[in-house]
Design an enzyme around this catalytic site. Structure first.
Site, PDB file in Angstrom:
ATOM      1  N   ASP A 108       0.850  -1.178   0.000  1.00 46.37           N
ATOM      2  CA  ASP A 108       0.000   0.000   0.000  1.00 46.37           C
ATOM      3  C   ASP A 108       0.890   1.234   0.000  1.00 46.37           C
ATOM      4  OD1 ASP A 108      -2.363   1.480   0.139  1.00 46.37           O
ATOM      5  OD2 ASP A 108      -2.273   1.570   2.323  1.00 46.37           O
ATOM      6  N   ASP A 160      -2.318  -1.249   5.859  1.00 44.44           N
ATOM      7  CA  ASP A 160      -2.657  -0.768   7.196  1.00 44.44           C
ATOM      8  C   ASP A 160      -4.154  -0.571   7.400  1.00 44.44           C
ATOM      9  OD1 ASP A 160      -3.009   1.366   5.525  1.00 44.44           O
ATOM     10  OD2 ASP A 160      -1.723   2.756   6.627  1.00 44.44           O
ATOM     11  N   ASP A 217      -7.356  -3.364   3.303  1.00 47.92           N
ATOM     12  CA  ASP A 217      -6.226  -4.220   2.968  1.00 47.92           C
ATOM     13  C   ASP A 217      -6.357  -5.617   3.563  1.00 47.92           C
ATOM     14  OD1 ASP A 217      -4.787  -2.179   1.606  1.00 47.92           O
ATOM     15  OD2 ASP A 217      -4.189  -1.341   3.533  1.00 47.92           O
TER      16      ASP A 217
END
Length: 930
Positions: free
Chosen positions: A348, A671, A675
């Site tokens: 990410d 995070d 996700d």
């Protein structure tokens, strides 16, 4: 898509929908249709009686609990493993032989592995349970026309919920009215900026991240106020959809567990086949079946590597401890090795490659451009003329530039006072309450010496025009505190917003002396475009004065304001991220960015940290483009691309699956709640410990305590070392097991006396595994560990080169054992003495071979003889044990051994040295085959 979904097998749906549209897309319907469909009132809310009826019909606003089976079922699943079958067989064999202590030890190993697997499964299920905390909050609703506060669990479809800044959204809502409402949806969509909301009807195909007329369960209101009707609760929300995806994803078996399973199965079949051949051969030669069965059992005992499970567990545990020291907490032991075999890392952007802290990096005024130093929300930093060096930064006094440039002062004041955010210190960290963009401008004002709080105390806010998607700017009206209420004066209007919209309000621009002059619109736009081209988000600031008492309105501002400057901000990349990406590339590990953020911002960050080859090479795909790619072409497209922007949780799952279909061992970092499914699907899920949500942490295999991408590179290095040490142990232990089995087989086929007894074999296996083999788990990293490519996922645990070495050492063991056994008997030694010599040959060869196995390609002198002092300690303990079993009367009675002479010891040492030299020669000629 937010919708009133049917709730699993219960078939629940809103009463209003029963006779209308099933599964509607509420963002694409006019408000009156949404209200009619839900059977509610967007002013008075639901009646109490209707609420009670719907609570019975729809249940509580909570996410469904997972059904993973009871405790006994979870425990039973842990035994479904070939390695466990081998261990149980070993326990049964030793129990049959009456070696109750050894049988108990092996069963204890089985129990430890079972408990570890059980704990892993329970902790994985905790990922689903963590989602429940996101919807356990209080909600302000209107029922029976009255405002009241209720637990969020009590909400039902059709409820009218009131929202204010700082509130956590308790359910999926269609907005019915709002004022400057903005929501932080980063945990759900990956969008780093707070999203401005409005009431416009949107196309049905609008993705979740762009549905401005909706707010979603688990997200946070950062600014403004609003009201919305509940369209989905519990498992029917977008958060519930992620919950469902996580429940449907099965954790991927690690390469280590897969290879150990195949290895154990092969070993089991080979041992059983060898034992059967030995039994049949002995019976065919006329031996008693009972005697041959005992010999076959002895062969099986020798061939089973009882110490392997313990060595795997200890080696992984040591890797876990080392990784913890490098700020990576491992939640599943086998993943330590898996990370070392990773071929691609999908990360990410927000909070992983970046600081997740919006920071003003540059400011432009008509007088010039300024650089802003410092990052994050801390007050450390300066505002310096563009290009000022380090020395200039050190010599700058705080606020000097703001004092010298009046336009800069007013730009900073507009950013800090036309602002609803707060930045507070909690311990050593600075936390934001409100919109991150506003927080960045508030911090920038402080760096320039502009005290927004002092200005507001002397000139309080008397009115405001909140930011909306149509307005695209925010304006505040400030009146000075005058001692005489009848006095007259001027009010101040401060504005910040999108560059194009603010320019429409302005007719003049301010110079460094505060003088207003002609507005050079084109020049300002060129500056804004230059900033935006480097990935910066640009906002404009303006000021004007009105006669006291004048009402604040859009009409009063248009064409009358004075432009004071532009502020360009950025979520900066982490300082160590670029070096970590380079290290990964050097190690042959590809790095890809998967984010819900805008493609331009994502591509800029990717270029800054080195994910792309250069700034011109930004192979990026958006979520919309991914959906348009046929399934059979997706793996190739994913392989080529390096940046994936504006992707949904479902698309993240598809991306990870596509990479795995290409044979990749994929690690995924993240995070946010969005996700979590991909973290669980990946071979290695890595969550951020500081900024990560509890859902992401519970879904992951590894948690980074410092949220630093650079820690991943360190963890990859540790993972590679773990696999190296496991391989070294296997290459060291298997020749002994194979040699013991072959010695027994040769004795059976030749009709000769057994050179070693089953109890002696158990002594060799258990003591050497603990005192010698386990010491390899402490072996330090070899040079060049991160310069070689990752192992191919399909590469077997033992390569052909290693297999040849195992066969070589096994042959030396068999030859040396039979030679000394026959030699001792020929020299007049007793059977017990000859067997004692044979036992010590096995141990001596293993001891010398241990030093060779400390590196599979280098000599022990090149890696440092004393670099692993645990090996030296283990050798001393093993030597003491061999002296005890040879000369202790008690041990002689237990293991049927007898004291041997010094000459016999010299012959034993000679065999061990000769075997060591042969292995050294083989290593020298085969080192390039690894």
């Amino acid at each position: 898509m937010e919708r009133t979904r049917q709730a699993g097998s219960t078939g629940r749906r809103p009463a209003a929908a029963a006779g209308g549209t099933a599964d509607p897309a509420h963002h694409g319907l006019p408000l009156h249709e949404v209200v009619l469909l839900l059977g509610t009132d967007h002013v008075q809310g639901l009646a109490s009686e209707e609420v009670a009826r719907r609570q019975v019909q729809f249940g509580a606003n909570v996410l469904p609990r997972s059904r993973g089976g009871g405790i006994f079922r979870k425990l039973a699943r842990q035994f479904n493993n070939p390695l466990v079958y081998v261990l149980l067989a070993a326990a049964a064999v030793t129990l049959f032989l009456g070696e109750y202590l050894d049988s108990g030890v092996i069963l204890a190993v089985v129990l430890v592995n079972t408990v570890i697997g059980f704990v892993q499964e329970v902790r994985a299920e905790a990922a689903l349970d963590a989602l429940h905390s996101l919807v356990r909050t209080r909600a302000v609703v209107v029922r029976d026309g009255q405002r009241q506060e209720v637990p969020s669990e009590d909400l039902v479809p059709g409820d009218l919920v009131l929202l204010d800044a700082g509130d956590k959204v308790p359910a999926d809502l269609r907005l019915v009215r709002l004022s400057g409402l903005r929501a932080d949806e980063s945990a759900l969509t990956g969008e780093s900026d707070a999203v401005a909301k409005d009431e416009v009807v949107l196309p049905l195909t609008t993705p979740v991240a762009d549905r401005r007329n909706m707010v979603y369960s688990g997200t946070l209101v950062t600014a403004g106020t609003g009201a919305g009707v509940v369209v989905a609760i519990g498992g029917e929300t977008e958060l519930g959809e992620i919950h469902r995806l996580m429940g449907a994803v099965q954790p991927v078996a690690t390469p280590l567990t897969q290879k150990l399973a195949r290895f154990s199965m092969t070993l089991t079949v080979a041992i059983l086949a060898l034992a059967a051949v030995a039994f049949l051969a002995g019976v065919a030669r006329g031996q008693e079946p009972a005697q041959m069965f005992t010999a076959a059992v002895a062969l099986a005992v020798g061939a089973i590597p009882e110490g392997l499970p313990a060595a795997v567990t200890v080696t992984l545990a040591i890797g876990v401890r080392r990784m913890a020291r490098r700020r990576a907490v491992v939640r599943r032991l086998p993943v330590v090795e898996t990370l070392g075999s990773t071929t691609v890392i999908c990360s990410d952007k927000t909070g992983t490659f970046t600081e997740n802290q919006m920071t003003v990096r540059a400011i432009w005024t008509p007088a010039g451009t300024y650089d802003v130093t410092g990052s994050g929300y801390g007050p450390e930093g300066r505002i310096l003329p563009a290009g000022a060096g380090v020395r200039g930064a050190a010599e700058e006094a705080g606020g000097a530039t703001a004092t010298a440039d009046v336009a800069l002062h007013w730009s900073l004041l507009a950013g800090g006072a036309c602002n609803d955010a707060k930045v507070i210190r909690e311990g050593d960290a600075w936390q934001v309450q409100g919109d991150p963009t506003e927080a960045a401008m508030l911090v920038a004002a402080g760096k320039g010496g502009v005290d927004a709080a002092h200005f507001l105390a002397a000139t309080p806010r008397r009115g405001a025009l909140p930011f909306t998607s149509e307005r695209q700017y925010m304006a505040t009206l400030h009146s000075p505190r005058l001692p005489d209420s009848s006095a007259t004066g001027q009010d101040t209007v401060l504005v910040k917003g999108a560059v194009e919209r603010v320019l429409e309000l302005c007719s003049r621009q301010m110079d460094s002396h505060g003088v207003e002059g002609h507005l050079t619109t084109q020049a300002v736009l060129e500056v804004a475009h230059r900033f935006a081209g480097t990935g910066l988000r640009v906002l404009a600031t303006a000021v004007m004065h009105l006669p006291a008492g004048t009402a604040l309105s859009d009409a009063n501002l248009h064409g009358h304001m004075t432009l004071t400057g532009l502020q360009a901000m950025f979520d900066p990349p982490r300082e160590a991220a670029a070096a970590a990406v380079r290290a990964c590339h050097q190690a042959g590990v590809a790095v890809k960015m998967i984010t819900g953020d805008h493609v331009g911002t994502a591509a800029t960050i990717a270029g800054a940290v080195g994910i792309t080859a250069d700034r011109a090479d930004r192979t990026a795909l958006t979520g919309t483009e991914l959906d348009a790619i046929p399934a059979d072409q997706l793996p190739d497209a994913v392989e080529r691309a390096t940046v994936f922007a504006r992707v949904s949780p479902e698309q993240k799952l598809r991306l990870i699956g596509a990479l795995q279909s290409r044979g990749h061992v994929a690690a995924m970092t993240g995070d946010g709640v969005n996700d979590a499914p991909a973290l669980r699907q990946a071979n290695v899920g890595i969550a951020m410990g500081r900024s990560g949500t509890e859902v992401a942490k519970e879904a992951s295999d590894i948690v980074l305590t410092d949220d630093d991408f650079a820690t991943i590179e360190a963890a990859v290095e540790e993972g590679r070392n773990v696999f190296d040490n496991l391989t070294k142990f296997i290459v060291w232990t298997l020749p002994t097991n194979m040699g013991e089995g072959l010695v027994i087989l040769v004795a059976i086929l030749a009709g000769a006396t057994l050179p070693v007894l089953p109890t002696q074999i158990l002594w060799i296996n258990m003591t050497t595994a603990v005192c010698l083999g386990l010491m390899l788990a402490f072996e330090p990293k070899e040079p060049g560990l991160m310069s070689r490519p990752p192992r191919a996922p399909g590469r077997p645990l033992l390569t052909w080169t290693l297999t040849l070495r195992i066969l070589l050492v096994s042959t030396l063991l068999v030859a040396g054992t039979w030679w000394i056994f026959e030699l001792e008997l020929a020299g007049g030694a007793s059977l017990a003495e000859a067997r004692t010599a044979a036992v010590n040959v096995f141990v001596a060869v293993e001891l010398f071979y241990l030093f060779s196995c400390r590196s599979l390609t280098r000599s022990v002198w090149r890696i440092g003889f004393f670099s692993n002092r645990w090996v030296i300690l283990g050798v001393l303990v093993q030597a003491a044990g061999q002296l005890a079993i040879t000369y202790s009367p008690v041990m002689n009675g237990l293991f049927h051994t007898a004291p041997i002479s010094v000459d016999t010891w010299l012959r034993i040492l000679g065999i061990a040295v000769l075997a060591s030299l042969v292995v050294a020669v083989d290593k020298r000629f085969r080192r390039h085959a690894f």
